[in-house]
Scaffold this active site. Structure first.
Site, PDB file in Angstrom:
ATOM      1  N   THR A  94       0.874  -1.183   0.000  1.00 48.17           N
ATOM      2  CA  THR A  94       0.000   0.000   0.000  1.00 48.17           C
ATOM      3  C   THR A  94       0.903   1.223   0.000  1.00 48.17           C
ATOM      4  O   THR A  94       1.638   1.449   0.969  1.00 48.17           O
ATOM      5  CB  THR A  94      -0.883   0.033   1.265  1.00 48.17           C
ATOM      6  N   LYS A 169      -7.868   1.678  -3.061  1.00 48.10           N
ATOM      7  CA  LYS A 169      -7.549   1.223  -1.698  1.00 48.10           C
ATOM      8  C   LYS A 169      -7.683   2.372  -0.689  1.00 48.10           C
ATOM      9  O   LYS A 169      -8.292   2.236   0.362  1.00 48.10           O
ATOM     10  CB  LYS A 169      -6.125   0.658  -1.699  1.00 48.10           C
TER      11      LYS A 169
HETATM   12  P1  NAD Z   1       5.848  -5.817   7.441  1.00 48.35           P
HETATM   13  O1  NAD Z   1       6.596  -4.669   7.990  1.00 48.35           O
HETATM   14  O2  NAD Z   1       5.456  -6.941   8.335  1.00 48.35           O
HETATM   15  O3  NAD Z   1       6.664  -6.451   6.201  1.00 48.35           O
HETATM   16  C1  NAD Z   1       7.428  -5.704   5.290  1.00 48.35           C
HETATM   17  C2  NAD Z   1       8.691  -6.484   4.992  1.00 48.35           C
HETATM   18  O4  NAD Z   1       9.443  -5.775   4.007  1.00 48.35           O
HETATM   19  C3  NAD Z   1       9.601  -6.662   6.206  1.00 48.35           C
HETATM   20  O5  NAD Z   1       9.834  -8.037   6.417  1.00 48.35           O
HETATM   21  C4  NAD Z   1      10.869  -5.888   5.828  1.00 48.35           C
HETATM   22  O6  NAD Z   1      12.042  -6.471   6.333  1.00 48.35           O
HETATM   23  C5  NAD Z   1      10.806  -5.958   4.311  1.00 48.35           C
HETATM   24  N1  NAD Z   1      11.600  -4.917   3.655  1.00 48.35           N
HETATM   25  C6  NAD Z   1      11.636  -3.582   3.903  1.00 48.35           C
HETATM   26  N2  NAD Z   1      12.476  -2.966   3.053  1.00 48.35           N
HETATM   27  C7  NAD Z   1      12.993  -3.929   2.248  1.00 48.35           C
HETATM   28  C8  NAD Z   1      13.924  -3.922   1.189  1.00 48.35           C
HETATM   29  N3  NAD Z   1      14.493  -2.790   0.765  1.00 48.35           N
HETATM   30  N4  NAD Z   1      14.222  -5.097   0.605  1.00 48.35           N
HETATM   31  C9  NAD Z   1      13.651  -6.251   1.023  1.00 48.35           C
HETATM   32  N5  NAD Z   1      12.765  -6.330   2.031  1.00 48.35           N
HETATM   33  C10 NAD Z   1      12.442  -5.184   2.626  1.00 48.35           C
HETATM   34  O7  NAD Z   1       4.552  -5.168   6.747  1.00 48.35           O
HETATM   35  P2  NAD Z   1       3.193  -5.931   6.354  1.00 48.35           P
HETATM   36  O8  NAD Z   1       2.231  -5.870   7.476  1.00 48.35           O
HETATM   37  O9  NAD Z   1       3.525  -7.229   5.721  1.00 48.35           O
HETATM   38  O10 NAD Z   1       2.632  -4.918   5.238  1.00 48.35           O
HETATM   39  C11 NAD Z   1       3.193  -4.867   3.936  1.00 48.35           C
HETATM   40  C12 NAD Z   1       2.327  -3.923   3.104  1.00 48.35           C
HETATM   41  O11 NAD Z   1       0.979  -4.399   3.081  1.00 48.35           O
HETATM   42  C13 NAD Z   1       2.279  -2.490   3.648  1.00 48.35           C
HETATM   43  O12 NAD Z   1       2.332  -1.606   2.576  1.00 48.35           O
HETATM   44  C14 NAD Z   1       0.940  -2.440   4.370  1.00 48.35           C
HETATM   45  O13 NAD Z   1       0.388  -1.129   4.426  1.00 48.35           O
HETATM   46  C15 NAD Z   1       0.093  -3.371   3.498  1.00 48.35           C
HETATM   47  N6  NAD Z   1      -1.048  -3.988   4.180  1.00 48.35           N
HETATM   48  C16 NAD Z   1      -0.893  -4.548   5.419  1.00 48.35           C
HETATM   49  C17 NAD Z   1      -1.990  -5.118   6.046  1.00 48.35           C
HETATM   50  C18 NAD Z   1      -1.841  -5.759   7.426  1.00 48.35           C
HETATM   51  O14 NAD Z   1      -2.873  -6.067   8.036  1.00 48.35           O
HETATM   52  N7  NAD Z   1      -0.630  -5.975   7.919  1.00 48.35           N
HETATM   53  C19 NAD Z   1      -3.235  -5.147   5.412  1.00 48.35           C
HETATM   54  C20 NAD Z   1      -3.355  -4.608   4.128  1.00 48.35           C
HETATM   55  C21 NAD Z   1      -2.252  -4.034   3.514  1.00 48.35           C
END
Ligand code: NAD
Length: 316
Positions: A94, A169
């Site tokens: 997102t 979204k």
């Molecule tokens: P998270 O922080 O758990 O996971 C993100 C991952 O990306 C981490 O493991 C981090 O180490 C990795 N990362 C960051 N920079 C990086 C890079 N340069 N190279 C490789 N890996 C890298 O976040 P999440 O909860 O999985 O959310 C991910 C996306 O989904 C976000 O944009 C969030 O807004 C969206 N989202 C989350 C939810 C939810 O309920 N968690 C729901 C809908 C949408």
């Protein structure tokens, strides 16, 4: 079987990549976190040493990263010009509409097809493969992405051209944030007026006040279906993530000169709850505890205690 580079295996990406592996695809994973990579490996993915190594020979690249700057960094440094030109690029994070459009434009100029495909549904839906994908991009790019998204979700909807997935979204989540706040303040007032809250739920859920935040996700414990309210607002959709989406919505509103007073109010209230009062890790329906003045900021959250006699509602 498709060879998929999956970058970003956090709360959401972990389950999504596992579902792709379960569907028989070859998943090559990269994350900055070694723990996330180890978990992905245990769930059927191969481990890559870098994002650039992951995209080598890939037929599809999927990213699930925290925010726009991470997406820009990964695509600019390790995907565009590094993945094979035939690979379909799918960003499920997102992020802001402007960055999504810029990256799709850059990818197109370099000869790639790319879509933005953010999701609705939280960690449980990512695990269960029941996410809803809102996809922005050209028709042909959407059709290439669709079968892979279907392996991770229950609905895949083409929202329009580049950036339209992100636009859909944040419009949806702005409505959700505002409707949750309105639902919370309504239940708090109903209680103060002496109404039995289950009775009020029964009336309003069949009357014109009916909305999803009430009937499917009621913020009052013990009223309506089981929700995070029944688990002390644990699990579900964190208030910090709602705040992130509301900020993206306000940024987008400004960029197109849209008047969004309810969205702005919701953003202000979630800022106060998630950041000012340390409620960021609680489910977003937990904001009702700020509205009814029963919220206790967690120790160590850095939230300043209110002076004696001052109610949360007075501090506006
Ligand atoms: P998270 O922080 O758990 O996971 C993100 C991952 O990306 C981490 O493991 C981090 O180490 C990795 N990362 C960051 N920079 C990086 C890079 N340069 N190279 C490789 N890996 C890298 O976040 P999440 O909860 O999985 O959310 C991910 C996306 O989904 C976000 O944009 C969030 O807004 C969206 N989202 C989350 C939810 C939810 O309920 N968690 C729901 C809908 C949408």
């Amino acid at each position: 079987m498709t060879k998929i580079a999956f970058i970003g295996l956090g709360n959401m990406g972990g389950g999504m990549a596992a579902n792709l592996a379960k569907a028989g695809h070859e998943v090559v994973a990269f994350d900055l976190s070694a723990d996330a990579l180890t978990r992905a490996e245990a769930r059927g993915a191969a481990r890559a040493a870098s994002a650039e190594a992951a995209v080598k020979g890939a037929q599809a690249v999927i990213t699930m990263l925290p925010a726009g700057r991470h997406v820009r960094e990964v695509y600019d440094s390790a995907v565009i010009g590094k993945a094979p030109k035939q690979a379909i690029l799918i960003d499920c994070s997102t992020i802001d509409v402007a960055t999504a459009r810029e990256e799709i434009e850059k990818a197109k100029a370099a000869g790639y097809a790319m879509v933005d495909a953010p999701v609705s549904g939280g960690i449980a839906a990512a695990e269960a493969g029941s996410l809803t994908f809102m996809v922005g991009g050209a028709d042909a790019a959407f059709e290439r992405a669709r079968p892979l998204l279907e392996a991770m979700g229950k609905a895949v909807i083409h929202a329009g051209g580049p950036g339209s997935g992100q636009a859909a979204k944040i419009c949806n989540n702005m409505l959700l944030g505002a409707s949750m706040v309105a639902t919370c303040e309504t239940f708090v007032m109903a209680k103060k007026l002496g109404l039995d809250l289950q009775t009020f739920f029964d009336i309003s859920s069949k009357a014109s006040g009916q909305n999803w935040s009430m009937t499917s996700y009621c913020p009052v414990p013990g009223v309506g279906p089981e929700t995070p309210a029944d688990r002390d607002y644990e699990g579900g959709f964190a208030a910090a993530l709602m705040l992130k989406d509301l900020r993206l919505a306000m940024e987008a509103a400004q960029s197109v000169d849209a008047y969004t007073p309810m969205g702005a109010e919701a953003e202000e209230l979630y800022t106060r709850f998630a950041e000012g009062l340390g409620g960021g890790s609680k489910d977003f329906s937990g904001i009702i505890r700020m509205i009814d003045d029963s919220w206790q900021a967690p120790e160590g959250s850095g939230a300043a205690p209110l002076p004696p006699g001052v109610k949360l509602g007075d501090s506006r």
